[in-house]
Design an enzyme around this catalytic site. Structure first.
Site, PDB file in Angstrom:
ATOM      1  N   TYR A   7       2.450  -0.620   7.009  1.00  0.00           N
ATOM      2  CA  TYR A   7       2.455  -1.982   7.543  1.00  0.00           C
ATOM      3  C   TYR A   7       3.089  -2.988   6.577  1.00  0.00           C
ATOM      4  CZ  TYR A   7      -0.423  -0.827  11.638  1.00  0.00           C
ATOM      5  OH  TYR A   7      -0.886  -0.334  12.834  1.00  0.00           O
ATOM      6  N   HIS A  39      -0.235   2.998  17.785  1.00  0.00           N
ATOM      7  CA  HIS A  39       0.980   2.467  17.148  1.00  0.00           C
ATOM      8  C   HIS A  39       2.186   3.222  17.677  1.00  0.00           C
ATOM      9  CE1 HIS A  39       3.853   1.185  14.114  1.00  0.00           C
ATOM     10  NE2 HIS A  39       4.264   2.440  14.105  1.00  0.00           N
ATOM     11  N   LYS A  48      -4.814   5.116  16.851  1.00  0.00           N
ATOM     12  CA  LYS A  48      -5.524   4.406  15.780  1.00  0.00           C
ATOM     13  C   LYS A  48      -7.002   4.797  15.784  1.00  0.00           C
ATOM     14  CE  LYS A  48      -2.303   0.478  15.903  1.00  0.00           C
ATOM     15  NZ  LYS A  48      -2.184  -1.007  15.976  1.00  0.00           N
ATOM     16  N   GLU A  75       8.841   5.700   9.316  1.00  0.00           N
ATOM     17  CA  GLU A  75       7.437   6.039   9.566  1.00  0.00           C
ATOM     18  C   GLU A  75       7.226   7.552   9.659  1.00  0.00           C
ATOM     19  OE1 GLU A  75       6.668   3.560  12.978  1.00  0.00           O
ATOM     20  OE2 GLU A  75       6.763   1.723  11.767  1.00  0.00           O
ATOM     21  N   ASN A  84      -5.990  -2.228  19.175  1.00  0.00           N
ATOM     22  CA  ASN A  84      -5.093  -1.970  20.309  1.00  0.00           C
ATOM     23  C   ASN A  84      -4.666  -0.500  20.433  1.00  0.00           C
ATOM     24  OD1 ASN A  84      -3.214  -1.927  18.277  1.00  0.00           O
ATOM     25  ND2 ASN A  84      -2.039  -3.686  18.992  1.00  0.00           N
TER      26      ASN A  84
HETATM   27  P1  DAT Z   1       3.013  -3.460  17.341  1.00  0.00           P
HETATM   28  O1  DAT Z   1       1.817  -2.627  16.938  1.00  0.00           O
HETATM   29  O2  DAT Z   1       3.033  -3.686  18.828  1.00  0.00           O
HETATM   30  O3  DAT Z   1       4.313  -2.925  16.808  1.00  0.00           O
HETATM   31  P2  DAT Z   1       3.204  -5.524  15.310  1.00  0.00           P
HETATM   32  O4  DAT Z   1       4.092  -4.610  14.551  1.00  0.00           O
HETATM   33  O5  DAT Z   1       3.688  -6.926  15.536  1.00  0.00           O
HETATM   34  O6  DAT Z   1       2.801  -4.921  16.722  1.00  0.00           O
HETATM   35  O7  DAT Z   1       1.802  -5.641  14.560  1.00  0.00           O
HETATM   36  C1  DAT Z   1       1.196  -4.497  14.002  1.00  0.00           C
HETATM   37  C2  DAT Z   1      -0.263  -4.530  14.313  1.00  0.00           C
HETATM   38  O8  DAT Z   1      -0.854  -5.647  13.661  1.00  0.00           O
HETATM   39  C3  DAT Z   1      -0.620  -4.698  15.785  1.00  0.00           C
HETATM   40  O9  DAT Z   1      -0.604  -3.485  16.496  1.00  0.00           O
HETATM   41  C4  DAT Z   1      -1.981  -5.293  15.707  1.00  0.00           C
HETATM   42  C5  DAT Z   1      -1.918  -6.159  14.467  1.00  0.00           C
HETATM   43  N1  DAT Z   1      -1.620  -7.558  14.793  1.00  0.00           N
HETATM   44  C6  DAT Z   1      -0.424  -8.050  15.210  1.00  0.00           C
HETATM   45  N2  DAT Z   1      -0.492  -9.366  15.430  1.00  0.00           N
HETATM   46  C7  DAT Z   1      -1.771  -9.725  15.133  1.00  0.00           C
HETATM   47  C8  DAT Z   1      -2.496 -10.948  15.158  1.00  0.00           C
HETATM   48  N3  DAT Z   1      -1.915 -12.102  15.515  1.00  0.00           N
HETATM   49  N4  DAT Z   1      -3.805 -10.919  14.796  1.00  0.00           N
HETATM   50  C9  DAT Z   1      -4.401  -9.766  14.415  1.00  0.00           C
HETATM   51  N5  DAT Z   1      -3.784  -8.577  14.371  1.00  0.00           N
HETATM   52  C10 DAT Z   1      -2.486  -8.556  14.718  1.00  0.00           C
HETATM   53 MG    MG Z   2       5.100  -2.847  14.924  1.00  0.00          MG
END
Ligand code: DAT
Ligand code: MG
Length: 148
Positions: free
Chosen positions: A49, A115, A9, A126, A112
């Site tokens: 997303y 991805h 990212k 994706e 974080n």
């Molecule tokens: P991952 O990236 O581990 O697959 P995800 O698909 O649940 O996680 O979410 C996508 C991204 O969205 C994640 O990397 C960071 C952001 N995100 C997830 N939960 C969040 C939250 N509660 N507050 C802010 N950003 C969040």
């Molecule tokens: Mg995810």
């Protein structure tokens, strides 16, 4: 052979973590089949997303992923989808173990670092969003016989 989509990212690119992240997957024994530095457009971010579009953080997520270049990759290997998620670490860096990418480098969920596709269906979707078939290269490495 299974494939997954991984993406450093904008925070990971700005913090010079591309090399370290590529090394982790190479060292593990996975094979890089495609990669590019690119700017994600608003439209691509919303598609990528899409599953989160009703979540309160969706706007921030799209703003963040379009805020600077990303390093998009496709990796291949046995069980690479689930194993790559282990190497990536838990979504929230407060819960990701040391030794994982997020555990080693990230502090907050909004930034974080990386991805990784979460299922075979997500991986196909994706990879198709980010890469054309001609951008992916299948090849044999003699080393693979020492891994699987
Ligand atoms: P991952 O990236 O581990 O697959 P995800 O698909 O649940 O996680 O979410 C996508 C991204 O969205 C994640 O990397 C960071 C952001 N995100 C997830 N939960 C969040 C939250 N509660 N507050 C802010 N950003 C969040
Ligand atoms: Mg995810």
């Amino acid at each position: 052979m299974e494939r997954t989509f991984l993406m450093v990212k904008p925070d990971g690119v700005q913090r010079n973590l591309i090399g370290d992240i590529v090394s982790r997957f190479e060292n593990k024994g996975f094979q890089l089949v495609g990669a590019k530095l690119m700017q994600v457009t608003e439209e691509l971010a919303q598609q990528h997303y899409g599953e989160h579009k009703e979540r309160p953080f969706f706007g921030e997520l799209v703003d963040f992923i379009t805020s600077g270049p990303v390093f998009a990759m496709v990796w291949e290997g046995e069980n690479v989808i689930s194993t790559a998620r282990l190497l990536v670490g838990a979504t929230n860096p407060t819960e990701s173990a040391p030794g994982t990418i997020r555990g080693d480098y990230a502090v907050t969920v909004g930034k974080n670092i990386i991805h990784g596709s979460d299922s075979p269906e997500s991986a196909v979707r994706e990879i198709g969003l980010f890469f054309n078939e001609e951008e992916l290269v299948s090849y044999d490495k003699t080393m693979s016989t020492w891994i699987i």
